[in-house]
Design an enzyme around this catalytic site. Sequence first.
Site, PDB file in Angstrom:
ATOM      1  N   LYS A  53      14.240  24.719  10.503  1.00  0.00           N
ATOM      2  CA  LYS A  53      15.075  25.552   9.645  1.00  0.00           C
ATOM      3  C   LYS A  53      15.532  26.809  10.394  1.00  0.00           C
ATOM      4  O   LYS A  53      16.700  27.195  10.331  1.00  0.00           O
ATOM      5  CB  LYS A  53      14.300  25.950   8.375  1.00  0.00           C
ATOM      6  CG  LYS A  53      14.140  24.782   7.408  1.00  0.00           C
ATOM      7  CD  LYS A  53      13.142  25.027   6.300  1.00  0.00           C
ATOM      8  CE  LYS A  53      12.942  23.720   5.531  1.00  0.00           C
ATOM      9  NZ  LYS A  53      11.910  23.796   4.477  1.00  0.00           N
ATOM     10  N   GLN A  97       7.725  27.799   1.873  1.00  0.00           N
ATOM     11  CA  GLN A  97       7.484  26.429   2.303  1.00  0.00           C
ATOM     12  C   GLN A  97       6.360  25.800   1.476  1.00  0.00           C
ATOM     13  O   GLN A  97       5.295  26.388   1.299  1.00  0.00           O
ATOM     14  CB  GLN A  97       7.115  26.427   3.799  1.00  0.00           C
ATOM     15  CG  GLN A  97       6.972  25.055   4.426  1.00  0.00           C
ATOM     16  CD  GLN A  97       8.284  24.312   4.557  1.00  0.00           C
ATOM     17  OE1 GLN A  97       9.374  24.888   4.506  1.00  0.00           O
ATOM     18  NE2 GLN A  97       8.203  23.001   4.733  1.00  0.00           N
ATOM     19  N   ASP A 120      16.479  26.991  -2.185  1.00  0.00           N
ATOM     20  CA  ASP A 120      15.886  25.659  -2.345  1.00  0.00           C
ATOM     21  C   ASP A 120      16.365  24.983  -3.628  1.00  0.00           C
ATOM     22  O   ASP A 120      16.270  23.764  -3.761  1.00  0.00           O
ATOM     23  CB  ASP A 120      14.355  25.779  -2.447  1.00  0.00           C
ATOM     24  CG  ASP A 120      13.624  25.546  -1.135  1.00  0.00           C
ATOM     25  OD1 ASP A 120      14.127  24.750  -0.320  1.00  0.00           O
ATOM     26  OD2 ASP A 120      12.550  26.152  -0.948  1.00  0.00           O
TER      27      ASP A 120
END
Length: 284
Positions: A53, A97, A120
């Site tokens: 990422k 995460q 997200d």
Amino acid sequence: MTARNIDGVALSAQVRGEIAQRAAELTAQGVQPSLAVILVGGDPASAVYVRNKVAGCEKTGIRSLKFEYPADAAPEEVFAKIAELNADPSVHGILVQLPLPKQFDADKVLEAISPEKDVDGFHAENFGLLLQGRKSFYPCTPWGVMKMLDTEKVEIKGAEAVVIGRSNIVGKPMAVMLLARGATVTVCHSQTKDLAFHTKRADIVVAAVGRAKFLTGDMIKPGAVVIDVGINRLPDGKLCGDVDFDSAREVASLITPVPGGVGPMTITMLLANTVESAERAAKA
Ligand SMILES: Nc1nc(=O)c2c([nH]1)NC[C@@H]1CN(c3ccc(C(=O)N[C@@H](CCC(=O)O)C(=O)O)cc3)C=[N+]21
């Protein structure tokens, strides 16, 4: 029939080119898109994804900030960091995460992120907006899958779509997005009685169960489009999806490989959401 691959690396390169352009325009206006990533604990797979990422950000001109905590971190510490990032106007996206260590209530953590920075698309508010067909941040994996289907001009309207898996981060939003586009959607899961009965009727099948080589060629309708969301590591260290690629590709018309399929697209759509968030902030 032997299926053609949908190349997630090639499509990512193309989409990331457009993202880089948008990022450059924003940066020229004085608003460099910026993503903050929070990683708790030293899970090696998570470390790889976070590295990918951060690398994706660097290549597209997005600023990335990484905050790492030990596995035994106090949740209060992470909540404090999220509050600080929520209040920082130079940060447009916040990602925690998953999975988190067991002292964390993941839903509470995700809910602490400002919905405007929830790149997200995991916040309950954004998920609710998605369910209602309203503008939110689309969860990255299902959005990446939709992008792959659209690029390949797969007919979604009226198609029989079967999603295997009902997680909040993939299965459920995937079903909702296919439904919004007019597919007839069936969601299968671990309690489904006759999985093959369903998958054999599917024009589009999305496997998101987390079990290596779970979906085999004999369960697939000839000519179907097969999307593999699984990322499983075999004992020999090799990555493998939820689809038994060798048997499935003999039956399908289009198939996504692992690695090189949905995974890179997930990261690409995260970058897209980050730029989108920065564009909204620049307009506001
Ligand atoms: N808050 C949060 N957001 C996520 O989006 C999120 C998460 N938590 N936790 C874990 C899952 C998993 N995930 C992947 C992303 C990219 C690849 C990817 O790039 N895969 C490469 C291979 C990478 C490798 O070599 O391991 C590929 O398929 O070609 C895989 C998996 C994002 N997730």
